[in-house]
Structures are given as structure tokens and as C-alpha cells.
Design a protein around this motif. Structure first.
Motif, PDB file in Angstrom:
ATOM      1  N   ASP A  19      12.934  35.577   0.583  1.00 24.47           N
ATOM      2  CA  ASP A  19      12.831  35.842  -0.851  1.00 24.47           C
ATOM      3  C   ASP A  19      13.355  34.666  -1.669  1.00 24.47           C
ATOM      4  N   HIS A  20      14.305  33.923  -1.088  1.00 22.87           N
ATOM      5  CA  HIS A  20      14.942  32.854  -1.835  1.00 22.87           C
ATOM      6  C   HIS A  20      14.855  31.482  -1.160  1.00 22.87           C
ATOM      7  N   ILE A  21      14.630  31.445   0.159  1.00 24.33           N
ATOM      8  CA  ILE A  21      14.636  30.182   0.891  1.00 24.33           C
ATOM      9  C   ILE A  21      13.336  30.046   1.675  1.00 24.33           C
ATOM     10  N   THR A  22      12.649  28.939   1.480  1.00 23.08           N
ATOM     11  CA  THR A  22      11.405  28.680   2.198  1.00 23.08           C
ATOM     12  C   THR A  22      11.510  27.359   2.932  1.00 23.08           C
ATOM     13  N   PHE A  23      11.387  27.432   4.258  1.00 24.41           N
ATOM     14  CA  PHE A  23      11.391  26.232   5.084  1.00 24.41           C
ATOM     15  C   PHE A  23      10.747  26.589   6.407  1.00 24.41           C
ATOM     16  N   SER A  24       9.756  25.838   6.801  1.00 30.36           N
ATOM     17  CA  SER A  24       8.949  26.224   7.964  1.00 30.36           C
ATOM     18  C   SER A  24       9.634  25.967   9.290  1.00 30.36           C
ATOM     19  N   GLN A  25      10.657  25.108   9.295  1.00 33.56           N
ATOM     20  CA  GLN A  25      11.292  24.724  10.558  1.00 33.56           C
ATOM     21  C   GLN A  25      12.787  25.072  10.510  1.00 33.56           C
ATOM     22  N   GLN A  26      13.104  26.349  10.640  1.00 30.38           N
ATOM     23  CA  GLN A  26      14.494  26.784  10.498  1.00 30.38           C
ATOM     24  C   GLN A  26      15.434  26.115  11.501  1.00 30.38           C
ATOM     25  N   LYS A  27      14.921  25.826  12.701  1.00 32.62           N
ATOM     26  CA  LYS A  27      15.775  25.198  13.714  1.00 32.62           C
ATOM     27  C   LYS A  27      16.044  23.732  13.381  1.00 32.62           C
ATOM     28  N   GLN A  28      15.283  23.195  12.431  1.00 35.66           N
ATOM     29  CA  GLN A  28      15.428  21.782  12.094  1.00 35.66           C
ATOM     30  C   GLN A  28      16.269  21.579  10.840  1.00 35.66           C
ATOM     31  N   ILE A  29      17.293  22.417  10.677  1.00 38.29           N
ATOM     32  CA  ILE A  29      18.250  22.261   9.583  1.00 38.29           C
ATOM     33  C   ILE A  29      19.629  21.987  10.183  1.00 38.29           C
ATOM     34  N   GLY A  30      20.292  20.973   9.674  1.00 36.70           N
ATOM     35  CA  GLY A  30      21.668  20.704  10.075  1.00 36.70           C
ATOM     36  C   GLY A  30      22.606  21.092   8.949  1.00 36.70           C
ATOM     37  N   TYR A  31      23.738  21.685   9.287  1.00 40.42           N
ATOM     38  CA  TYR A  31      24.691  22.147   8.272  1.00 40.42           C
ATOM     39  C   TYR A  31      26.070  21.552   8.537  1.00 40.42           C
ATOM     40  N   PHE A  32      26.766  21.225   7.453  1.00 36.46           N
ATOM     41  CA  PHE A  32      28.191  20.913   7.531  1.00 36.46           C
ATOM     42  C   PHE A  32      28.896  21.655   6.409  1.00 36.46           C
ATOM     43  N   THR A  33      29.949  22.409   6.738  1.00 38.83           N
ATOM     44  CA  THR A  33      30.807  23.036   5.737  1.00 38.83           C
ATOM     45  C   THR A  33      32.250  22.624   6.011  1.00 38.83           C
ATOM     46  N   LEU A  34      33.083  22.750   5.004  1.00 38.24           N
ATOM     47  CA  LEU A  34      34.485  22.371   5.144  1.00 38.24           C
ATOM     48  C   LEU A  34      35.249  23.306   6.073  1.00 38.24           C
ATOM     49  N   GLU A  35      34.644  24.434   6.421  1.00 36.83           N
ATOM     50  CA  GLU A  35      35.284  25.369   7.342  1.00 36.83           C
ATOM     51  C   GLU A  35      34.932  25.073   8.795  1.00 36.83           C
ATOM     52  N   ASP A  36      34.030  24.123   9.035  1.00 33.18           N
ATOM     53  CA  ASP A  36      33.582  23.820  10.393  1.00 33.18           C
ATOM     54  C   ASP A  36      34.715  23.275  11.245  1.00 33.18           C
ATOM     55  N   THR A  37      34.633  23.530  12.531  1.00 31.83           N
ATOM     56  CA  THR A  37      35.550  22.930  13.487  1.00 31.83           C
ATOM     57  C   THR A  37      34.815  22.813  14.818  1.00 31.83           C
ATOM     58  N   LEU A  38      35.485  22.222  15.811  1.00 30.78           N
ATOM     59  CA  LEU A  38      34.887  22.058  17.135  1.00 30.78           C
ATOM     60  C   LEU A  38      35.895  22.486  18.192  1.00 30.78           C
ATOM     61  N   TYR A  39      35.509  22.366  19.444  1.00 32.68           N
ATOM     62  CA  TYR A  39      36.396  22.743  20.538  1.00 32.68           C
ATOM     63  C   TYR A  39      37.557  21.751  20.591  1.00 32.68           C
ATOM     64  N   GLU A  40      38.760  22.234  20.273  1.00 34.13           N
ATOM     65  CA  GLU A  40      39.889  21.342  20.041  1.00 34.13           C
ATOM     66  C   GLU A  40      40.318  20.563  21.269  1.00 34.13           C
ATOM     67  N   ARG A  41      40.175  21.159  22.456  1.00 28.71           N
ATOM     68  CA  ARG A  41      40.666  20.497  23.657  1.00 28.71           C
ATOM     69  C   ARG A  41      39.607  19.658  24.367  1.00 28.71           C
ATOM     70  N   LEU A  42      38.395  19.678  23.833  1.00 28.14           N
ATOM     71  CA  LEU A  42      37.358  18.797  24.364  1.00 28.14           C
ATOM     72  C   LEU A  42      37.415  17.449  23.662  1.00 28.14           C
ATOM     73  N   SER A  43      36.965  16.413  24.345  1.00 25.57           N
ATOM     74  CA  SER A  43      36.924  15.086  23.744  1.00 25.57           C
ATOM     75  C   SER A  43      35.796  15.008  22.716  1.00 25.57           C
ATOM     76  N   VAL A  44      35.818  13.954  21.932  1.00 26.65           N
ATOM     77  CA  VAL A  44      34.740  13.710  20.970  1.00 26.65           C
ATOM     78  C   VAL A  44      33.400  13.652  21.693  1.00 26.65           C
ATOM     79  N   PHE A  45      33.359  12.895  22.792  1.00 26.01           N
ATOM     80  CA  PHE A  45      32.102  12.756  23.544  1.00 26.01           C
ATOM     81  C   PHE A  45      31.624  14.105  24.072  1.00 26.01           C
ATOM     82  N   ASP A  46      32.536  14.871  24.673  1.00 28.40           N
ATOM     83  CA  ASP A  46      32.137  16.149  25.268  1.00 28.40           C
ATOM     84  C   ASP A  46      31.680  17.144  24.208  1.00 28.40           C
TER      85      ASP A  46
END
Length: 316
Positions: free
Chosen positions: A54-81
Motif C-alpha cells: 500500500d505504501h512501498i513499491t519495489f520489485s526486488q525486495q531481497k535487493q535492499i540493504g538496510y543500516f539502522t543505528l540499532e544494528d549490531t553484529l556477533y560480538e565475539r566473531l571477527s570482522v572478517f567472520d
């Protein structure tokens, strides 16, 4: 083409994001200047409600990247991993070593995410958002709370990304960033979203906060300051676990720093919200804000709690 149509977001009976339409095409670099809360609420909606046709139109939903200030990653894994995990998850064909190099992460790739400073974490999180080469990347206030080198790196890489027929959409409420001379810029008010002409593009205010050390006058960028304490008639700026005496009153500092994400938690404390890691309740009427590198935290007045949560876009 990514299209937002007649989108309005209401919370607790109040309009946070006014009704607006926006289309972002391949190669576009679109910037929405708005409050920190508007940016947070908008990104949360675009991420969690991306299937809402109703409000968002995009044909390739899997092809969207998101970054929010609440994001985090696996703390004990390395940057590479960490990056390798998402690289494999998306079955990405990109060169992971090239991504590390592009984002200035090669020398950090063996470090645990837990041990990185905030600026390097930001690079990793944005690299993760585009590791699968999405057609559009959507980012919440990506420049706030990071050092100048990282801000420049983000700008350069996002420009290059849009130049490859990719779309970039970001919100911006941090005034201490490099000025933009490209892309389409918008200003979100309480009632509408308007596109700015080149002449109307928002200027970047210059801001330094002074402090004294012996015979020297030190100048800090707002994002360098962790928190400020008023004690015994003086204001102390806390930067990297060191304290410096400011010539300003706490009230004067509050007026200068609120636009940069600072919040008055208590009559004697002003806190950089980008440094906050936890809000703790000690007793029925006693609260503490825990700040990175300061495990003892600073007091939070009970009367300030609702406003703090509203500022952070968190429901009580």
C-alpha cells in the motif's frame, strides 16, 4: 525504482512522520533531513513493513540493504567472520577482500567486533548492509557519532555506489558532517516533505566545544564528548575517560549540543545519546544511563524517562 506512496506514521496519537511520497531511481542519491526520531521511526517502518504494498513499491525486495543505528553484529566473531557470514548467507559474488579494503577494514579484519571502537563498527555495519550488492541501500543517520575519517569514507563509498547505477537513500539529522553538493535533498517538517533546491540545501554548521587544560584551550567535536557533568560550580567534559573543564554552564552547553544528539538526563548531567548502551532501573525511583567505557553510568531522573524514550523512539 523504489517508491514510497502516501506514507504517514503515527505513534501514540501523534504524527511522527507526515504523509509523503518519494521515488528513488537507479543512480539516485537521496537525502532526507529530519529529526533523529523521524529518521529512526521511518527506517524501522521501511525495514519491518517492506512487504506493505500500500505504501512501498519495489520489485526486488531481497535487493535492499538496510543500516539502522540499532544494528549490531556477533560480538565475539571477527570482522572478517561477520562479513563472511552475511556474504555466504546472501550467496554474494562480491570479492570480500575488496570490500574490506574499500571500507578501510583490512587491518581490523582479525579483531573481534566487540573490541572495535564505534567508528570502525559503523564501517563494518554499512559494509554488511551492501555486501550482497543490493539495488538500493537505505541508511539511518550514518554519520552521527563517528570520526572524520569514517565520515569521509562513508561519503566517498556511497557516492561510488550510486555511480554504479545503485540507489542510496539516507536520513540525516547530524549537523556535524561534510556538506553535500550532489544528490536530491529533502527536508521533513512536522507536516510535509519538501525537496530543496541547490540554493536551499541545508548548510553545515561548524561547531567546536571549548575546554581548558592548564594553559591550553582544547576544542572538541560534539561527537567526541561522551557526557558532561556539572559539579562544584564547574562543567566537566568527559572524553575517552578523561575529564576537561568547560568555560560554559550546563544550560549553555545543552543549547549548543541538543541538535547533535545530547540529552539532559538529570539537572547535573548532559549525555551523548550515541554513547548510551543501557538504561537501568536500580530502585523504584532510581534510574541510571550506562555509557560506553563508563560502566558506573550517570543518573537519569525518573521525570526524564518518558522524554528519553520518546527521543529514542522507544515505547514505554
Amino acid at each position: 525504482m523504489y517508491t514510497i506512496t502516501n506514507l504517514e506514521i503515527v505513534q501514540h496519537g501523534h504524527v511522527v512522520v507526515p504523509s509523503f511520497d518519494l521515488t528513488v531511481n537507479e543512480g539516485d542519491f537521496a537525502i532526507i533531513h529530519c529529526s533523529a526520531k523521524q529518521g529512526n521511526v521511518l527506517l524501522h517502518y521501511l525495514h519491518t513493513q517492506r512487504q506493505n504494498k500500500d505504501h512501498i513499491t519495489f520489485s526486488q525486495q531481497k535487493q535492499i540493504g538496510y543500516f539502522t543505528l540499532e544494528d549490531t553484529l556477533y560480538e565475539r566473531l571477527s570482522v572478517f567472520d561477520n562479513l563472511a557470514f552475511f556474504h555466504n548467507l546472501y550467496n554474494s559474488k562480491t570479492d570480500l577482500n575488496e570490500i574490506l579494503s574499500t571500507w578501510g577494514l583490512t587491518s581490523f579484519q582479525s579483531m573481534r567486533y566487540l573490541d572495535l571502537d564505534d567508528s570502525i563498527k559503523r564501517r563494518v555495519l554499512i559494509a554488511r548492509a551492501i555486501v550482497h550488492e543490493p539495488s538500493i541501500v537505505i541508511l539511518e543517520n550514518p554519520y552521527i557519532g563517528v570520526d572524520h575519517e569514517t565520515k569521509q569514507l562513508i561519503s566517498n563509498n556511497l557516492i561510488l555506489y550510486s555511480n554504479r547505477a545503485k540507489a542510496v537513500l539516507l536520513t540525516l539529522s547530524d549537523y556535524d558532517v561534510e556538506p553535500f553538493s550532489l544528490g536530491r535533498q529533502y527536508k521533513m517538517t512536522n507536516t510535509t516533505l519538501v525537496e530543496l533546491s541547490n540554493e536551499e540545501a541545508l548548510p553545515t554548521p561548524f561547531k567546536k566545544i571549548a575546554a581548558k587544560q592548564a594553559e591550553k584551550t582544547l576544542l572538541f567535536n560534539p561527537e567526541e564528548i561522551d557526557y558532561i557533568e556539572a559539579i562544584d560550580g564547574e562543567c566537566l567534559l568527559y572524553v575517552n575517560e578523561q575529564s576537561y573543564v568547560s568555560p560554559f554552564t550546563l544550560q549553555a552547553l545543552e543549547q549548543q549540543l541538543v541538535p547533535f544528539g545530547f540529552f539532559r538526563t538529570h539537572r547535573s548531567y548532559l549525555v551523548n545519546l550515541q554513547r548510551v548502551r543501557e538504561v537501568m532501573q536500580w530502585t523504584r525511583n532510581s534510574y541510571t544511563v550506562v555509557i560506553a567505557k563508563y560502566p558506573d553510568g550517570v543518573p537519569l531522573a525518573k521525570s526524564k524517562l518518558p522524554l528519553l524514550y520518546e527521543t529514542l523512539g522507544i515505547a514505554l
